[in-house]
Design an enzyme around this catalytic site. Structure first.
Site, PDB file in Angstrom:
ATOM      1  CB  CYS A   1      -3.182   0.863  -2.549  1.00  0.00           C
ATOM      2  SG  CYS A   1      -3.259   2.601  -3.028  1.00  0.00           S
TER       3      CYS A   1
ATOM      4  CG  HIS B   1      -5.448   4.909   4.279  1.00  0.00           C
ATOM      5  ND1 HIS B   1      -4.910   4.500   3.088  1.00  0.00           N
ATOM      6  CD2 HIS B   1      -4.395   5.346   5.036  1.00  0.00           C
ATOM      7  CE1 HIS B   1      -3.602   4.675   3.108  1.00  0.00           C
ATOM      8  NE2 HIS B   1      -3.261   5.181   4.272  1.00  0.00           N
TER       9      HIS B   1
ATOM     10  CG  ASP C   1      -1.894   1.199   1.194  1.00  0.00           C
ATOM     11  OD1 ASP C   1      -2.315   1.612   0.096  1.00  0.00           O
ATOM     12  OD2 ASP C   1      -2.232   1.725   2.270  1.00  0.00           O
TER      13      ASP C   1
END
Length: 273
Positions: free
Chosen positions: A73, A185, A10
C-alpha cells in the site's frame, strides 16, 4: 524448505496486484494476505491513523509467524514504513510510485502521476519528487474516489471512466507520455486506462519490482523457500478485517482465485477521523 509464510498487507484489495506478482515470481512461497477492509481506504485518512493502523496490522502478521512482510500500500508505506523497520525484527518491503523508471523511459520528459491524496502529500513522496524534478516534469493527480470504486468491484463503470477522463486530461494537455500508477489498486484499472489513453501514454506499475526486491531480501537473509518436489502447492491464507465475502468475490474477479477468506479482528484500532 522454509515453511514460514510471507505477509502481505494493504488497506483493502489493492495489494492483490502485488500478491499476483509475488506468486508468479516465487511459486514455492506460502502467503498470508491481510486486507484492513474495515478501515479502507487509507488514502484520505489522517497520517497518524495510517501510521498506527499499519503498525497494528503488521504486528498481527508477525504474530502469525510471517518471516517477511510486504506493505503493499503506497499510503501505508509513505507514512508507516520507517516505524515498522524500527519496531519489527524481520525484512520489511514497501512500495512507492515508480517515478524513477517513468522518468527514465519518458521521451517527452513529462510524466503523469496518479496516486492517493495521502501519498502525494507525504514527505517520502516529496523527497522522491524533488530528487527527479531537474530531469523531468511531473503532473500529479489525486485519484479521489477510485479506491472506493475498486473496493466495490467497479473497474470500468461509468463513474470510474468519467473520473479517469478528468484525471488524465491535464496530463494529456501537458504532453505526458508516461503514467505512474501510484496506488496498488490502480493496476486493476489498467485496461480502462489503456483504452482511454490510447497509445499516448505508457503505464508504469511497480508490482514486479516489489516482488523482485522481496526475493532479493529473502535470499540475503537465507529465508527463500525452495520446493522439495515438483507440484508442491503452498498453502495461502486470505484475511480481512471487513466483510470476508467482499474479498472472496474480488479474489475471483481480479485474480481468478477461489479461496476461503478468514474474518479477523485487530484491536484496539485508532479512531478514524
Amino acid at each position: 524448505m522454509t515453511p514460514s509464510p510471507i505477509g502481505i498487507f494493504d488497506s483493502g484489495l489493492g495489494g492483490l496486484s502485488v500478491l499476483r506478482e509475488i506468486r508468479a515470481l516465487m511459486p514455492a512461497e506460502s502467503l498470508v494476505y491481510l486486507a484492513d477492509s474495515h478501515y479502507a481506504p487509507y488514502g484520505e485518512k489522517p497520517r497518524d491513523f495510517v501510521q498506527a493502523r499499519t503498525l497494528q496490522a503488521c504486528e498481527w502478521l508477525a504474530g502469525q509467524g510471517c518471516k517477511a512482510i510486504v506493505v503493499a500500500c503506497n499510503t501505508a508505506t509513505a507514512h508507516g514504513i520507517q516505524t515498522l523497520r524500527d519496531r519489527l525484527a524481520l525484512p520489511i518491503v514497501g512500495v512507492e510510485p515508480g517515478l524513477k523508471p517513468a522518468a527514465a523511459m519518458s521521451q517527452s520528459k513529462v510524466v503523469g502521476v496518479l496516486a492517493t491524496a495521502n501519498t502525494l502529500a507525504s514527505d517520502k513522496f516529496a523527497r522522491l519528487l524533488a530528487s527527479l524534478s531537474d530531469s523531468c516534469r511531473f503532473v500529479c493527480q489525486a485519484g479521489n474516489g477510485l479506491v472506493a470504486r475498486i473496493e466495490q468491484g467497479d473497474i470500468d463503470g461509468p463513474l470510474v471512466r468519467e473520473a479517469l477522463r478528468a484525471y488524465l486530461a491535464p496530463m494529456h494537455d501537458a504532453g505526458a507520455d508516461t503514467l505512474v500508477l501510484g496506488c496498488t489498486h490502480y493496476p486493476f484499472l489498467a485496461p480502462t486506462l489503456r483504452e482511454l489513453a490510447g497509445d499516448r501514454m505508457t503505464l508504469v506499475d511497480t508490482g514486479v519490482a516489489v516482488a523482485r526486491q522481496l526475493q532479493r531480501r529473502l535470499v540475503q537473509e537465507g529465508l527463500i523457500a525452495i520446493a522439495d518436489r515438483v507440484g508442491a502447492a503452498p498453502a495461502d491464507r486470505y484475511c480481512s478485517t471487513g466483510e470476508p465475502a467482499r474479498l472472496q468475490r474480488m479474489l475471483f474477479l481480479l485474480l481468478g482465485v477461489e479461496a476461503a477468506v478468514e474474518a479477523v479482528s485487530i484491536d484496539p484500532a485508532p479512531a478514524p477521523a
